[in-house]
Design a protein around this motif. Structure first.
Motif, PDB file in Angstrom:
ATOM      1  N   ASP A  49       0.834  -1.211   0.000  1.00  0.00           N
ATOM      2  CA  ASP A  49       0.000   0.000   0.000  1.00  0.00           C
ATOM      3  C   ASP A  49       0.866   1.258   0.000  1.00  0.00           C
ATOM      4  O   ASP A  49       0.561   2.246  -0.678  1.00  0.00           O
ATOM      5  CB  ASP A  49      -0.925   0.008   1.218  1.00  0.00           C
ATOM      6  CG  ASP A  49      -2.027  -1.041   1.133  1.00  0.00           C
ATOM      7  OD1 ASP A  49      -2.369  -1.457   0.004  1.00  0.00           O
ATOM      8  OD2 ASP A  49      -2.547  -1.449   2.191  1.00  0.00           O
TER       9      ASP A  49
ATOM     10  N   LYS B 172      -0.853   9.280  -8.835  1.00  0.00           N
ATOM     11  CA  LYS B 172      -2.149   8.655  -9.082  1.00  0.00           C
ATOM     12  C   LYS B 172      -2.666   8.821 -10.504  1.00  0.00           C
ATOM     13  O   LYS B 172      -3.484   8.023 -10.963  1.00  0.00           O
ATOM     14  CB  LYS B 172      -3.189   9.234  -8.113  1.00  0.00           C
ATOM     15  CG  LYS B 172      -3.042   8.736  -6.686  1.00  0.00           C
ATOM     16  CD  LYS B 172      -4.208   9.214  -5.836  1.00  0.00           C
ATOM     17  CE  LYS B 172      -4.121   8.638  -4.428  1.00  0.00           C
ATOM     18  NZ  LYS B 172      -5.269   9.059  -3.593  1.00  0.00           N
TER      19      LYS B 172
ATOM     20  N   GLU C 267      -2.251   2.774 -11.908  1.00  0.00           N
ATOM     21  CA  GLU C 267      -3.359   1.862 -12.203  1.00  0.00           C
ATOM     22  C   GLU C 267      -2.853   0.430 -12.317  1.00  0.00           C
ATOM     23  O   GLU C 267      -3.481  -0.513 -11.803  1.00  0.00           O
ATOM     24  CB  GLU C 267      -4.029   2.291 -13.502  1.00  0.00           C
ATOM     25  CG  GLU C 267      -5.174   1.389 -13.932  1.00  0.00           C
ATOM     26  CD  GLU C 267      -5.688   1.770 -15.307  1.00  0.00           C
ATOM     27  OE1 GLU C 267      -6.713   2.462 -15.369  1.00  0.00           O
ATOM     28  OE2 GLU C 267      -5.056   1.384 -16.319  1.00  0.00           O
TER      29      GLU C 267
ATOM     30  N   LYS D 140      -2.253  -0.819  -8.873  1.00  0.00           N
ATOM     31  CA  LYS D 140      -3.451  -0.840  -8.033  1.00  0.00           C
ATOM     32  C   LYS D 140      -4.335  -2.052  -8.317  1.00  0.00           C
ATOM     33  O   LYS D 140      -4.937  -2.621  -7.390  1.00  0.00           O
ATOM     34  CB  LYS D 140      -4.262   0.444  -8.243  1.00  0.00           C
ATOM     35  CG  LYS D 140      -5.469   0.537  -7.312  1.00  0.00           C
ATOM     36  CD  LYS D 140      -6.202   1.860  -7.450  1.00  0.00           C
ATOM     37  CE  LYS D 140      -7.383   1.927  -6.488  1.00  0.00           C
ATOM     38  NZ  LYS D 140      -8.124   3.210  -6.615  1.00  0.00           N
ATOM     39  N   ILE D 141      -4.439  -2.463  -9.582  1.00  0.00           N
ATOM     40  CA  ILE D 141      -5.347  -3.562  -9.925  1.00  0.00           C
ATOM     41  C   ILE D 141      -4.976  -4.872  -9.220  1.00  0.00           C
ATOM     42  O   ILE D 141      -5.804  -5.440  -8.494  1.00  0.00           O
ATOM     43  CB  ILE D 141      -5.441  -3.743 -11.456  1.00  0.00           C
ATOM     44  CG1 ILE D 141      -6.176  -2.549 -12.079  1.00  0.00           C
ATOM     45  CG2 ILE D 141      -6.153  -5.046 -11.808  1.00  0.00           C
ATOM     46  CD1 ILE D 141      -6.170  -2.538 -13.596  1.00  0.00           C
TER      47      ILE D 141
ATOM     48  N   ALA E 194      -5.434  -4.427  -5.391  1.00  0.00           N
ATOM     49  CA  ALA E 194      -6.844  -4.429  -4.980  1.00  0.00           C
ATOM     50  C   ALA E 194      -7.413  -5.850  -5.017  1.00  0.00           C
ATOM     51  O   ALA E 194      -8.178  -6.257  -4.131  1.00  0.00           O
ATOM     52  CB  ALA E 194      -7.653  -3.512  -5.890  1.00  0.00           C
TER      53      ALA E 194
ATOM     54  N   HIS F  81      -6.076  -7.718  -1.904  1.00  0.00           N
ATOM     55  CA  HIS F  81      -6.840  -7.337  -0.706  1.00  0.00           C
ATOM     56  C   HIS F  81      -8.230  -7.985  -0.740  1.00  0.00           C
ATOM     57  O   HIS F  81      -8.712  -8.493   0.286  1.00  0.00           O
ATOM     58  CB  HIS F  81      -6.979  -5.820  -0.628  1.00  0.00           C
ATOM     59  CG  HIS F  81      -5.795  -5.123  -0.036  1.00  0.00           C
ATOM     60  ND1 HIS F  81      -5.391  -5.306   1.268  1.00  0.00           N
ATOM     61  CD2 HIS F  81      -4.936  -4.210  -0.577  1.00  0.00           C
ATOM     62  CE1 HIS F  81      -4.329  -4.553   1.517  1.00  0.00           C
ATOM     63  NE2 HIS F  81      -4.027  -3.877   0.408  1.00  0.00           N
ATOM     64  N   GLY F  82      -8.860  -7.963  -1.925  1.00  0.00           N
ATOM     65  CA  GLY F  82     -10.182  -8.549  -2.048  1.00  0.00           C
ATOM     66  C   GLY F  82     -10.175 -10.054  -1.821  1.00  0.00           C
ATOM     67  O   GLY F  82     -11.074 -10.601  -1.169  1.00  0.00           O
TER      68      GLY F  82
ATOM     69  N   ILE G 261     -13.950  -5.029  -8.640  1.00  0.00           N
ATOM     70  CA  ILE G 261     -12.678  -4.519  -8.106  1.00  0.00           C
ATOM     71  C   ILE G 261     -11.848  -3.876  -9.216  1.00  0.00           C
ATOM     72  O   ILE G 261     -11.317  -2.775  -9.049  1.00  0.00           O
ATOM     73  CB  ILE G 261     -11.891  -5.658  -7.425  1.00  0.00           C
ATOM     74  CG1 ILE G 261     -12.577  -6.052  -6.120  1.00  0.00           C
ATOM     75  CG2 ILE G 261     -10.454  -5.225  -7.140  1.00  0.00           C
ATOM     76  CD1 ILE G 261     -12.017  -7.310  -5.470  1.00  0.00           C
TER      77      ILE G 261
ATOM     78  N   SER H 141     -13.326  -0.520 -10.310  1.00  0.00           N
ATOM     79  CA  SER H 141     -13.095   0.593  -9.381  1.00  0.00           C
ATOM     80  C   SER H 141     -11.631   1.011  -9.350  1.00  0.00           C
ATOM     81  O   SER H 141     -11.315   2.124  -8.901  1.00  0.00           O
ATOM     82  CB  SER H 141     -13.550   0.194  -7.964  1.00  0.00           C
ATOM     83  OG  SER H 141     -12.757  -0.871  -7.474  1.00  0.00           O
ATOM     84  N   ALA H 142     -10.731   0.136  -9.852  1.00  0.00           N
ATOM     85  CA  ALA H 142      -9.306   0.449  -9.788  1.00  0.00           C
ATOM     86  C   ALA H 142      -8.802   1.187 -11.029  1.00  0.00           C
ATOM     87  O   ALA H 142      -7.800   1.890 -10.965  1.00  0.00           O
ATOM     88  CB  ALA H 142      -8.496  -0.833  -9.597  1.00  0.00           C
TER      89      ALA H 142
END
Length: 274
Positions: A221, A229, A235, A238-239, A242, A245-246, A266, A269-270
């Motif tokens: 993180d 960003k 991106e 992040k994918i 994420a 984490h999911g 997920i 949203s990423a």
């Protein structure tokens, strides 16, 4: 020119076949980053397929891995590599057989770094094959997850700096790769157990491995937070993070994996809105 287009087409096809998780964010990068990250992933997947091969004896695996690393640290020759793998060509997958082409696909400005990281991974995998992937301590687990995943984070950071001048913390980069791998260990523990493989140090419970994964995802993180960003690089990172984490949340709820709708939500949203 046609050969170059065909190589790109083949690289994308093999990428999609070997990892849909990474294919999606790779496909959204700029052209040169697509080539750099795509070729790097294929190079590492090529040696990973040797390490994971169910039928190759350990001595064959270690010889192939170490000899490939030596070639990568020298002047890599496609002919020499083909001669090395020739006795096992009918057992190895396309991604491994075409390693020389993935190296050629890599942009020249970052190729040496990709070769260096892949060679280090191959050497580490050879050591772990000799040890029969036996994890005795947390330090062993750290070493194993560094070679198979933490190095990916380091290599990606080299690529981000080369192309965009983005500076990231090495330990956080290692945590990025290691955290994703720890989630995979949790997700695949039953399957690994069925084939006689386990990455839990003696005395570790599922809860202990959860903590290990969470600690490394916390580093991941921080790694993500250090990347601007508005970039496709953010991106890209992040994918999979994420999704990790999911997946950890899903496992905590007693599910085996994320459902397809959950994955799509997920990823949706990423991604950057462009």
């Amino acid at each position: 020119m046609n050969e170059t287009k065909q190589l790109k087409k083949d690289a994308n096809r093999v990428l999609k076949a070997t990892s849909r998780t990474f294919y999606i964010p790779i496909s959204r990068l700029s052209q040169e980053l697509q080539e750099a990250v795509g070729s790097a992933y294929l190079c590492m997947r090529a040696i990973d397929e040797i390490e994971d091969h169910e039928d190759l004896p350990t001595d064959v695996k270690t010889t192939l891995l170490r000899e490939t690393a030596l070639q990568m640290r020298g002047t890599f020759s496609g002919a020499a590599y083909q001669a090395l793998i020739a006795p096992y060509a009918n057992q190895l997958p396309e991604v491994t057989l075409r390693l020389a082409e993935w190296i050629a696909y890599c942009p020249t400005g970052i190729r040496a770094k990709v070769l260096e990281s892949t060679a280090e991974m191959a050497e580490g995998m050879a050591v772990w094959a000799e040890r029969d992937w036996t994890v005795e301590t947390e330090a062993d687990l750290d070493e194993y997850t560094y070679y198979v995943a933490g190095l990916v984070g380091v290599m990606l950071s080299d690529i981000w700096y080369w192309k965009a001048g983005i500076v990231t913390d090495k330990q956080q980069a290692i945590g990025f790769g290691r955290g994703l791998q720890a989630v995979n260990i949790l997700r695949n523990q039953q399957e690994d157990a069925e084939r006689g493989v386990g990455y839990f140090p003696p005395g570790w419970t599922t809860e202990t491995m959860f903590t290990y994964a969470q600690d490394n995802l916390a580093e991941a993180d921080l790694y993500l937070a250090s990347i601007p960003k508005e970039t496709t690089i953010y991106e890209f990172c992040k994918i999979p993070l994420a999704l990790a984490h999911g997946t950890l949340d899903a496992l905590a709820r007693g599910k085996e994996k994320l459902s397809r709708p959950e994955v799509l939500k997920i990823v949706g949203s990423a991604v950057l809105k462009r």
